[in-house]
Scaffold this motif. Sequence first.
Motif, short mmCIF file in Angstrom:
data_model
loop_
_atom_site.label_atom_id
_atom_site.label_comp_id
_atom_site.label_asym_id
_atom_site.label_seq_id
_atom_site.Cartn_x
_atom_site.Cartn_y
_atom_site.Cartn_z
N UNK A 158 -5.44 -11.40 -29.53
CA UNK A 158 -6.05 -11.35 -28.21
C UNK A 158 -5.80 -9.98 -27.59
N UNK A 159 -6.71 -9.58 -26.72
CA UNK A 159 -6.56 -8.33 -25.98
C UNK A 159 -7.25 -8.48 -24.63
N UNK A 163 1.67 -14.28 -20.52
CA UNK A 163 2.44 -15.39 -21.08
C UNK A 163 1.54 -16.17 -22.04
N UNK A 164 2.02 -16.41 -23.23
CA UNK A 164 1.30 -17.24 -24.20
C UNK A 164 2.18 -18.45 -24.47
N UNK A 165 1.66 -19.60 -24.20
CA UNK A 165 2.41 -20.86 -24.35
C UNK A 165 3.71 -20.80 -23.55
N UNK A 166 3.61 -20.26 -22.34
CA UNK A 166 4.72 -20.14 -21.37
C UNK A 166 5.81 -19.16 -21.81
N UNK A 167 5.58 -18.41 -22.87
CA UNK A 167 6.54 -17.38 -23.30
C UNK A 167 6.05 -16.01 -22.89
N UNK A 168 6.89 -15.18 -22.26
CA UNK A 168 6.46 -13.83 -21.89
C UNK A 168 6.29 -12.96 -23.13
N UNK A 169 5.13 -12.29 -23.22
CA UNK A 169 4.86 -11.46 -24.41
C UNK A 169 4.64 -9.99 -24.05
N UNK A 170 4.70 -9.65 -22.77
CA UNK A 170 4.52 -8.26 -22.36
C UNK A 170 3.57 -8.15 -21.20
N UNK A 171 3.02 -6.95 -21.03
CA UNK A 171 2.07 -6.71 -19.95
C UNK A 171 0.69 -6.44 -20.54
N UNK A 172 -0.33 -6.70 -19.75
CA UNK A 172 -1.72 -6.58 -20.22
C UNK A 172 -2.03 -5.18 -20.74
N UNK A 173 -1.42 -4.15 -20.16
CA UNK A 173 -1.66 -2.78 -20.58
C UNK A 173 -1.23 -2.49 -22.01
N UNK A 174 -0.40 -3.34 -22.59
CA UNK A 174 0.01 -3.18 -24.00
C UNK A 174 -1.07 -3.66 -24.96
N UNK A 192 -2.05 -21.72 -24.57
CA UNK A 192 -2.19 -21.61 -23.12
C UNK A 192 -1.89 -20.15 -22.76
N UNK A 193 -2.84 -19.50 -22.12
CA UNK A 193 -2.68 -18.11 -21.68
C UNK A 193 -2.59 -18.08 -20.16
N UNK A 194 -1.55 -17.41 -19.68
CA UNK A 194 -1.42 -17.18 -18.24
C UNK A 194 -1.13 -15.71 -18.04
N UNK A 195 -1.90 -15.09 -17.15
CA UNK A 195 -1.71 -13.69 -16.80
C UNK A 195 -1.54 -13.64 -15.29
N UNK A 196 -0.45 -13.00 -14.86
CA UNK A 196 -0.22 -12.94 -13.42
C UNK A 196 0.26 -11.56 -13.01
N UNK A 197 -0.16 -11.20 -11.82
CA UNK A 197 0.22 -9.91 -11.23
C UNK A 197 0.88 -10.23 -9.90
N UNK A 214 -4.35 -3.34 -13.03
CA UNK A 214 -4.13 -4.63 -13.68
C UNK A 214 -3.29 -4.51 -14.96
N UNK A 215 -3.04 -3.29 -15.40
CA UNK A 215 -2.29 -3.07 -16.65
C UNK A 215 -0.87 -3.62 -16.58
N UNK A 216 -0.31 -3.73 -15.39
CA UNK A 216 1.07 -4.22 -15.27
C UNK A 216 1.16 -5.74 -15.11
N UNK A 217 0.03 -6.43 -15.22
CA UNK A 217 0.04 -7.89 -15.12
C UNK A 217 0.83 -8.49 -16.28
N UNK A 218 1.69 -9.45 -15.97
CA UNK A 218 2.52 -10.11 -16.97
C UNK A 218 1.68 -11.10 -17.78
#
Length: 110
Positions: free
Chosen positions: A40-41, A55-66, A82-87, A49-53
Amino acid sequence: MGKKQYGAWALAALLGACSLSGCVQMPTETHGVVSLKPQISFQMANDGLASAQVFVDELPVGVAGQFIAKQAALQIEPGTHQLRVQLGGQVLINERFYVGDGVSKVFELR
């Protein structure tokens, strides 16, 4: 030239040629393993928005800018996620999705 002289000259030429071939690299091949894992990207409406956190399946995987589309991607296992992106406190994406082998999915952040 006598037989002894000719033989010595031929031997010297052969040894010289063999020593020169030691300096030559033989062609090599590299083999890469292509991963068929889904990935996914993100495509972002703006750089903020690059600094948005992410989460995949409730696990943090980095920021969107990565994981910017066409530059880098996050490999995940095939299946439903389950994908969650939050800023900050704002949830930008909260989506359940399915990906199979070899699938590349791009999410749009606005």
